[in-house]
Design an enzyme around this catalytic site. Sequence first.
Site, PDB file in Angstrom:
ATOM      1  N   ARG A  18       0.817  -1.221   0.000  1.00 17.74           N
ATOM      2  CA  ARG A  18       0.000   0.000   0.000  1.00 17.74           C
ATOM      3  C   ARG A  18       0.848   1.268   0.000  1.00 17.74           C
ATOM      4  O   ARG A  18       0.433   2.287  -0.545  1.00 17.74           O
ATOM      5  CB  ARG A  18      -0.944  -0.009   1.209  1.00 17.74           C
ATOM      6  CG  ARG A  18      -2.091  -0.997   1.041  1.00 17.74           C
ATOM      7  CD  ARG A  18      -3.011  -1.013   2.233  1.00 17.74           C
ATOM      8  NE  ARG A  18      -4.234  -1.730   1.917  1.00 17.74           N
ATOM      9  CZ  ARG A  18      -5.238  -1.898   2.765  1.00 17.74           C
ATOM     10  NH1 ARG A  18      -5.156  -1.400   3.980  1.00 17.74           N
ATOM     11  NH2 ARG A  18      -6.317  -2.545   2.408  1.00 17.74           N
TER      12      ARG A  18
ATOM     13  N   LYS B  54     -18.102 -16.197   4.544  1.00 16.13           N
ATOM     14  CA  LYS B  54     -19.523 -15.926   4.778  1.00 16.13           C
ATOM     15  C   LYS B  54     -20.234 -15.409   3.543  1.00 16.13           C
ATOM     16  O   LYS B  54     -19.741 -14.539   2.839  1.00 16.13           O
ATOM     17  CB  LYS B  54     -19.684 -14.920   5.916  1.00 16.13           C
ATOM     18  CG  LYS B  54     -19.218 -15.459   7.255  1.00 16.13           C
ATOM     19  CD  LYS B  54     -19.456 -14.460   8.358  1.00 16.13           C
ATOM     20  CE  LYS B  54     -19.078 -15.059   9.711  1.00 16.13           C
ATOM     21  NZ  LYS B  54     -19.330 -14.120  10.814  1.00 16.13           N
TER      22      LYS B  54
ATOM     23  N   GLY C 128      -8.340  -7.306  -0.121  1.00 18.18           N
ATOM     24  CA  GLY C 128      -8.547  -8.202   1.018  1.00 18.18           C
ATOM     25  C   GLY C 128      -7.706  -9.452   0.954  1.00 18.18           C
ATOM     26  O   GLY C 128      -6.534  -9.435   0.563  1.00 18.18           O
TER      27      GLY C 128
ATOM     28  N   GLY D  27     -12.874  -3.933   1.381  1.00 16.38           N
ATOM     29  CA  GLY D  27     -14.212  -3.431   1.692  1.00 16.38           C
ATOM     30  C   GLY D  27     -14.698  -2.419   0.680  1.00 16.38           C
ATOM     31  O   GLY D  27     -15.857  -2.444   0.254  1.00 16.38           O
TER      32      GLY D  27
END
Length: 399
Positions: free
Chosen positions: A40, A203, A356, A379
């Site tokens: 990053r 999930k 992610g 996100g």
Amino acid sequence: MPKLTVRDLSAEQLRGTRALVRVDFNVPLDEHRHVTDDTRIRAAIPTIELLLDRGARVVLLSHLGRPKGRPDPKYSLEPVARRLQELLPKRDVTFVESTDTDEAQKASVELKDGQVLLLENTRFLGGEETNDQRLARALAQLGDLYVNDAFGAAHRAHASTEGVAHHLKPAVAGLLMEKELAYLQAALERPQHPFVAILGGSKISGKIDVIEALLPKVDALLVGGAMACTFYKAMGLETGTSLVEPDRVEMAAALLEQAGTRLILPHDATVSSDIKSGADARAVLKEQIPPNMAMVDIGPRTAESYSRAILSARTVLWNGPMGIFETPPFDKGTRAIAEAMATATSRGATTIVGGGDSAAAVEQFGLASKMSHVSTGGGASLEFLEGKVLPGVAALTEK
């Protein structure tokens, strides 16, 4: 880009001005406070260099971790400043251990041409995450124009990402922000077909909106990871000790009906009763998951068929691993997807990794450079794919 970007600012406009740049330096540190992955930081360097080359003095803001609105030495950006100086050997990088203070203000005013100032973690400030307007106005005093290059935080309406853009104009996108939005927008609005999306992770609840947004656009949506087990449960299959979201089973059934043949589930699964060692790991058909075992990865047949689908595609979008990729041998499915995407890229396909865990996986496998684009924001990329407005982008100045 409907928003202004740093490219739109000339050297005449930038010379001698303070560019307040929101970057995303939320990077992992080891126990010795050394940066273990500087992806990053490196991603922000083109914007920093462009501003410096055009005569601006650069003031950087970033968050790191979750310090809960108060100073915590564990989350100081000081190690990040050290790494940034190593990555910018010909520039003078200064670090100030505060943000909303007279000291920080003085340091920003005293910056010289070609210098970079990194201020302390914005999340040490109580008003950052509540988007306090007093704080936003105070941050605006640190620069003469605002640049948002923190795509990874663009889905948060915080004082340093959204609030400050209303008090400091022009508010423009950095090169990384521009690149992130360009790739994701093209995938959603102008994908070359066949368009294949791969969704994984643990999930289904975090991916429902993405599935619904992508289904009308893709030719195939390949599902992996533990989220596949909630779909299995909806089909009445045994899922053993796998992670299942009981309150999402009904929704999974509705998605299967809505998707028809476009939503593809793993044909086989790698299962194990010991997710730490994987000593008894083996592949079984999806109808044969034993009651005392959990699905820990997609199976070899699925890895092979998903790879074929990826190699036939012109646009590939991937978000979420296929299994517990951090623990061999449960990394095989995720590795197969990454390798197929790398090959697809070399054959001219556009391949996008949605940040992610997927970004961490391609980095771990040494394949990040073989993708068309690896997003720095998990996100944020998910919310963009869902069709949501990103507050950090919406607040920027229109062209």
